[in-house]
Design a protein around this motif. Structure first.
Motif, PDB file in Angstrom:
ATOM      1  N   ALA A 228       8.245   6.044   5.204  1.00  0.00           N
ATOM      2  CA  ALA A 228       8.329   4.587   5.373  1.00  0.00           C
ATOM      3  C   ALA A 228       9.118   4.241   6.648  1.00  0.00           C
ATOM      4  N   GLY A 229      10.172   5.005   6.906  1.00  0.00           N
ATOM      5  CA  GLY A 229      10.986   4.733   8.093  1.00  0.00           C
ATOM      6  C   GLY A 229      10.259   5.050   9.383  1.00  0.00           C
TER       7      GLY A 229
ATOM      8  N   THR B  68       0.815  -1.226   0.000  1.00  0.00           N
ATOM      9  CA  THR B  68       0.000   0.000   0.000  1.00  0.00           C
ATOM     10  C   THR B  68       0.847   1.275   0.000  1.00  0.00           C
ATOM     11  N   PHE B  69       1.948   1.277   0.741  1.00  0.00           N
ATOM     12  CA  PHE B  69       2.738   2.506   0.862  1.00  0.00           C
ATOM     13  C   PHE B  69       3.281   3.009  -0.484  1.00  0.00           C
ATOM     14  N   PRO B  70       3.901   2.136  -1.312  1.00  0.00           N
ATOM     15  CA  PRO B  70       4.404   2.652  -2.585  1.00  0.00           C
ATOM     16  C   PRO B  70       3.286   3.258  -3.444  1.00  0.00           C
ATOM     17  N   ALA B  71       2.119   2.609  -3.436  1.00  0.00           N
ATOM     18  CA  ALA B  71       0.996   3.137  -4.238  1.00  0.00           C
ATOM     19  C   ALA B  71       0.584   4.516  -3.732  1.00  0.00           C
ATOM     20  N   ILE B  72       0.513   4.665  -2.417  1.00  0.00           N
ATOM     21  CA  ILE B  72       0.131   5.973  -1.850  1.00  0.00           C
ATOM     22  C   ILE B  72       1.211   7.012  -2.149  1.00  0.00           C
ATOM     23  N   GLY B  73       2.464   6.593  -2.053  1.00  0.00           N
ATOM     24  CA  GLY B  73       3.564   7.509  -2.350  1.00  0.00           C
ATOM     25  C   GLY B  73       3.494   8.047  -3.763  1.00  0.00           C
ATOM     26  N   HIS B  74       3.221   7.141  -4.716  1.00  0.00           N
ATOM     27  CA  HIS B  74       3.103   7.575  -6.115  1.00  0.00           C
ATOM     28  C   HIS B  74       1.889   8.475  -6.307  1.00  0.00           C
TER      29      HIS B  74
END
Lengths: 47, 376
Positions: free
Chosen positions: B222-223, B203-209
């Motif tokens: 993320a950290g 989920t995080f990479p998708a939200i980041g993009h």
């Protein structure tokens, strides 16, 4: 509950015990590899 | 994140586990170094296969003009590990070696120190410490409140709060030695944290993009938000190599708090008469401190002092990526989805709600720090 346990190893959460102190081994390995690169024992590493 | 050493449980303890379908049952002896070789070979094999698949897809895309997604070796390694773990299972012979994924992860983090000048570490690390302090107070409070609302056992609530606010499984294991919870509570808390870490990976990479976050901002997020160190590094690396490095820096800052939080809980439970009194608090803090961070700082100091040439810094950085390769495979191999969802719904709901809150709070903190020029 003892807070100073001399018998200290690392147990991963996969339930296995490694008979080593992972942090110290990681530091020793990292510094050794860096030194080997610095002094030309290990040459260029690509990825 | 992770303390470096964990007190050995009694021999009869059932270890908290996310075992695979193919696992044999029964207590496991401490692994010999030779006994780790098959599992280490499996870790590197899966990591290398992931790298080969990334390369093969790249060739098919560029030379044969096939419309294939660009999947980096990080994701391939996790997917392959997940497939093995959740289909045929991990045979007993491989398990000692798979447990070494933590060593490769920490070795990679130590070596990646070469990519950080000390002034960056102090600036971003200092910023991270400030953000972590805010995140800690809010997440500990919210998780405790949620635990009470959902009527979880108090020590399970403590474990979930510790795991989600600092560094996941290792923090829980560290707390286990300090607050003396039930074995079942520990297993449940670990399963919940691992489940949430697995969800974050996707989920995080998708939200980041979606939010067009920069590599640095995303890595910081993320950290700060993902609990387990391994999942945190992977979640950062899935967004990009730079994001992975920033995630490591933020995560190590967060991990440095582990001793203080666990000590706080130990003192609280001792005051309730449900855990032993911590007599030497300074020793307690040192024992819980994740010492591999010192290796990361040492390499960073050497790099800042000009000890390495540009080419040597590149080599050390590449070496860290080689170390991360088996660590990423290990994240997939030790994740068994069936076990993760079989731990009861209430801890998972508390964890999910708490993690969503933490993710939003840390995202807000990162946005705030960038909009106010605190970060570059």
């Amino acid at each position: 509950m003892a807070t100073t346990n001399s018998n200290r190893t690392t147990q991963s959460h996969s339930g296995l015990r490694l008979p080593i102190n992972v942090d110290l081994v990681a530091i020793a390995l990292g510094l050794t590899l860096a030194a080997l690169i610095r002094f030309g024992v290990i040459h260029q590493i690509s990825f | 994140m992770s303390t470096q050493t964990i007190p050995m449980p009694a021999a009869t303890d059932t270890p908290p586990s996310t075992t695979s379908p193919g696992d044999a049952t029964g207590p496991l002896e401490p692994a010999s170094l030779i006994g780790t070789l098959p599992g280490i070979a499996l870790l590197f094999g899966i990591g290398l296969l992931g790298k080969l698949l990334e390369h093969a897809f790249s060739i098919l895309r560029t030379q044969h003009h096939l419309r294939l997604p660009q999947i980096e070796y990080v994701l391939w390694a996790i997917i392959l590990g997940l497939v093995v773990s959740n289909s045929v299972g991990v045979a007993r012979i491989f398990r000692p070696g798979i447990a070494t994924y933590e060593l490769w992860l920490k070795l990679g983090i130590v070596l990646v120190g070469a990519r950080f000048l000390l002034q960056d570490v102090l600036h971003i690390g200092g910023l991270s410490l400030g953000l972590v302090a805010v995140e800690l107070i809010l997440s500990l409070s919210v998780m405790t409140l949620l635990g009470r609302i959902f009527k979880l056992p108090p020590k399970l609530t403590s474990l979930l709060a510790i795991g989600s606010s600092i560094c996941g499984v290792t923090a829980i294991m560290a707390a286990q030695g300090a607050i003396d919870p039930d074995e079942e509570d520990t297993s449940t808390a670990i399963a919940a944290i691992l489940t949430l870490g697995a969800i974050a990976l996707f989920t995080f990479p998708a939200i980041g993009h979606l939010l067009h976050l920069s590599q640095q901002a995303y890595g910081m997020w993320a950290g700060l938000a993902v609990d387990n160190t391994a999942e945190s590094v992977v979640t950062g690396s899935l967004y990009g190599q730079d994001a992975g490095r920033w995630a490591i820096l933020a995560k190590t800052a967060r991990s440095s708090f582990i001793g203080f939080v666990v000590l706080g809980y130990a003192i609280y439970w001792a005051s309730q008469g449900k855990a032993a009194v911590v007599e030497n608090k300074a020793l307690f803090l040192w024992q819980k401190f994740p010492k591999f961070i010192l290796g990361f700082l040492a390499i960073s100091v050497f790099a800042t002092a000009g000890f390495f040439s540009r080419g040597q810094l590149d080599s050390i950085s590449n070496l860290s990526r080689w170390a991360f390769l088996p660590a990423f495979a290990g994240v997939g191999l030790r994740t068994n989805l069936k076990d993760l969802v079989g731990q009861g719904w209430r801890p998972l709901v508390v964890g999910v709600l708490g993690e969503i809150f933490i993710a939003l709070i840390t995202l807000g903190l990162v946005f705030w720090s960038y909009n106010h020029g605190v970060s570059r």
